[in-house]
Scaffold this active site. Structure first.
Site, PDB file in Angstrom:
ATOM      1  N   HIS A 127       0.840  -1.198   0.000  1.00 32.08           N
ATOM      2  CA  HIS A 127       0.000   0.000   0.000  1.00 32.08           C
ATOM      3  C   HIS A 127       0.877   1.250   0.000  1.00 32.08           C
ATOM      4  O   HIS A 127       2.091   1.168   0.157  1.00 32.08           O
ATOM      5  CB  HIS A 127      -0.989   0.011   1.170  1.00 32.08           C
ATOM      6  CG  HIS A 127      -0.390  -0.012   2.543  1.00 32.08           C
ATOM      7  ND1 HIS A 127       0.331   1.035   3.074  1.00 32.08           N
ATOM      8  CD2 HIS A 127      -0.420  -0.967   3.506  1.00 32.08           C
ATOM      9  CE1 HIS A 127       0.696   0.741   4.302  1.00 32.08           C
ATOM     10  NE2 HIS A 127       0.268  -0.480   4.588  1.00 32.08           N
TER      11      HIS A 127
ATOM     12  N   CYS B 124       3.073  -4.569   6.836  1.00 34.25           N
ATOM     13  CA  CYS B 124       2.790  -4.410   5.412  1.00 34.25           C
ATOM     14  C   CYS B 124       4.024  -3.886   4.683  1.00 34.25           C
ATOM     15  O   CYS B 124       5.038  -3.586   5.295  1.00 34.25           O
ATOM     16  CB  CYS B 124       1.635  -3.436   5.218  1.00 34.25           C
ATOM     17  SG  CYS B 124       0.036  -4.071   5.787  1.00 34.25           S
TER      18      CYS B 124
END
Length: 179
Positions: free
Chosen positions: A127, A154
């Site tokens: 992301h 992430c």
């Protein structure tokens, strides 16, 4: 005693990495200025239809994502992976079906744009750099991109790189994450 200290120094550098050691001592080599809004490279992103066997190679030590076809690197992206108790899982994974334009997690006080799942169906993502509850990017977090691990597990990317991954990286593409 001097020989012993030299051996310990060599082991520290080999095990931890020269850049991390220099950053820890705050005498590191000059870090490049990274525009976390822009693509990581000045060249065009690869056309993945011309590279049906492309895959993503995430190096958590270098804080880079390499778009590869076999051993050939097609494109290199700056990233920030997880750190400490929130280290990014290592291993071989595949892009999952879940993806979206924006999310926000009130527990962590952060969200991001252009997310794509690669593990646990929406838990571990590629992301953008983080946004706050109003959708504004968080510069202090974004400025870590390509320099050090800073996420909760992430793989953070520049805004442009995350948008490209969101729009072009297909379901099922292999993702290899390693130190």
């Amino acid at each position: 005693m001097r020989k012993f200290l030299m051996i310990i120094g060599v082991l520290l550098i080999a095990g931890w990495g020269l850049n991390q050691l220099l950053l820890w001592f705050k005498i590191g080599v000059a870090q490049p200025t990274i525009d976390w809004h822009a693509p990581s490279e000045t060249k065009a992103y690869p056309n993945l239809t011309a590279h049906p066997n492309a895959w993503l190679d995430v190096n958590t030590n270098r804080q880079r994502v390499y778009v590869k076809d076999g051993r050939q690197t097609l494109y290199t992206m700056y990233c920030s992976t997880g750190t400490g108790m929130n280290a990014t899982p290592t291993g071989t994974f595949h892009i999952q079906a879940e993806r979206g334009k924006v999310f926000y997690n009130p527990t962590s006080g952060e969200g991001a744009r252009y997310w794509v799942s690669w593990k646990d169906h929406g838990v571990y993502l590629f992301h953008s750099v983080p946004i706050d509850k109003h959708g504004a990017y968080i510069p202090k977090e974004a400025e870590q991109l390509g320099k050090t691990g800073a996420s909760h597990g992430c793989v953070r990317l520049s805004v442009a790189d995350a948008q490209w991954v969101y729009q072009h990286v297909p379901y099922g593409m292999k993702v290899v994450i390693h130190a």
